[in-house]
Design an enzyme around this catalytic site. Sequence first.
Site, PDB file in Angstrom:
ATOM      1  CD  GLU A 160      -8.663   1.269   7.806  1.00 18.24           C
ATOM      2  OE1 GLU A 160      -9.109   0.209   8.212  1.00 18.24           O
ATOM      3  OE2 GLU A 160      -8.132   2.539   7.651  1.00 18.24           O
ATOM      4  CG  ASN A 187      -8.961  -0.904  12.013  1.00 19.58           C
ATOM      5  OD1 ASN A 187      -7.772  -1.753  11.424  1.00 19.58           O
ATOM      6  ND2 ASN A 187      -9.084  -0.014  11.005  1.00 19.58           N
ATOM      7  CG  ASP A 196      -0.515  -0.702   3.201  1.00 22.17           C
ATOM      8  OD1 ASP A 196       0.309  -0.359   2.701  1.00 22.17           O
ATOM      9  OD2 ASP A 196      -1.154  -0.501   3.531  1.00 22.17           O
ATOM     10  CG  HIS A 212      -5.891  -2.021   8.741  1.00 20.12           C
ATOM     11  ND1 HIS A 212      -5.769  -0.377   9.143  1.00 20.12           N
ATOM     12  CD2 HIS A 212      -4.857  -2.751   8.793  1.00 20.12           C
ATOM     13  CE1 HIS A 212      -4.902   0.133   9.152  1.00 20.12           C
ATOM     14  NE2 HIS A 212      -3.655  -1.430   9.190  1.00 20.12           N
TER      15      HIS A 212
HETATM   16  C1  GLP Z   1      -0.658   0.167   8.640  1.00 22.50           C
HETATM   17  C2  GLP Z   1      -0.422  -0.243   7.746  1.00 22.50           C
HETATM   18  C3  GLP Z   1      -0.192  -1.891   7.384  1.00 22.50           C
HETATM   19  C4  GLP Z   1       0.359  -1.909   8.873  1.00 22.50           C
HETATM   20  C5  GLP Z   1      -0.760  -1.323  10.312  1.00 22.50           C
HETATM   21  C6  GLP Z   1       0.329  -1.911  11.493  1.00 22.50           C
HETATM   22  O1  GLP Z   1      -2.117   0.784   8.463  1.00 22.50           O
HETATM   23  N1  GLP Z   1      -0.966   0.047   5.876  1.00 22.50           N
HETATM   24  O2  GLP Z   1      -0.384  -2.313   7.041  1.00 22.50           O
HETATM   25  O3  GLP Z   1      -0.190  -3.803   9.169  1.00 22.50           O
HETATM   26  O4  GLP Z   1      -0.168  -0.117   9.829  1.00 22.50           O
HETATM   27  O5  GLP Z   1       1.301  -1.196  11.369  1.00 22.50           O
HETATM   28  P1  GLP Z   1       2.141  -0.967  13.154  1.00 22.50           P
HETATM   29  O6  GLP Z   1       2.977  -2.610  12.567  1.00 22.50           O
HETATM   30  O7  GLP Z   1       2.981   0.147  13.130  1.00 22.50           O
HETATM   31  O8  GLP Z   1       1.342  -1.480  14.176  1.00 22.50           O
END
Ligand code: GLP
Length: 238
Positions: free
Chosen positions: A139, A132, A63, A134
């Site tokens: 989402e 959440n 992404d 995702h």
């Molecule tokens: C972002 C990314 C996800 C990732 C998520 C969790 O929103 N788009 O791909 O898994 O954050 O992030 P973290 O690893 O910092 O908790």
Amino acid sequence: MEIKITKDYQEMSELAAKEVAKVLAEVKQPVLGLATGSTPVGLYEELSKMELDFSKTVSVNLDEYIGLDGNHPQSYRYFMNEKLFNHINIDKKNTYVPDGSLPDAQQAARDYEELLSKLGRIDLQILGIGNNGHIGFNEPDRALSLPTHVVKLEESTIEANARFFDSIDEVPKEAITMGVGSIFKAKKIIVLASGKAKASIIKSLVDEYVSTELPASLLKFHPNVLLIIDQAAASLLD
Ligand code: GLP
């Protein structure tokens, strides 16, 4: 979904790095699906230390924020260069991240899906999980898009990701993300989660039903998913 619980973040990162190394050893021209966020940083550090040969590897990232170009320090392209690509012998021309800086984001998303179709496979996809539930930026919603698409970020995601920006107002409100269908092209998927803050979503993921309101739960339909979580993230599991 197979689950491995590690002592801590370091062990989680090392185990995931071994899985990546296995793919590099087994596949001639590996296609790796990569993720951003703080969770895979340790994995990328391990991979940078291991002196693996990435010269034949192609990477596709999940992404990207809309409105940030690759030179913006909070763009996912910049993150990937800094955390991994600058430290390994991958050819940057073979590293793909959706382009969030183009005037037509819908077209950029379609182009990215076409690229994925041309590649035809992802040998190993690395995923983190949002608070959440995702994956990528898919989402929670009543329905989820299968291909790469433009998505409006949830308020909770904007809040969670604000820690990387100077102020919450700077967090982009939209992103381009591989869809659940794009992610399911992967032969194998590794989901990483670490820390107490992820314990509750990991419990829901493991215990509960399948729902598009918890996008990661759809991974239960994929035949080859390995969840690598540390003890803190596993602390609410029975
Ligand atoms: C972002 C990314 C996800 C990732 C998520 C969790 O929103 N788009 O791909 O898994 O954050 O992030 P973290 O690893 O910092 O908790």
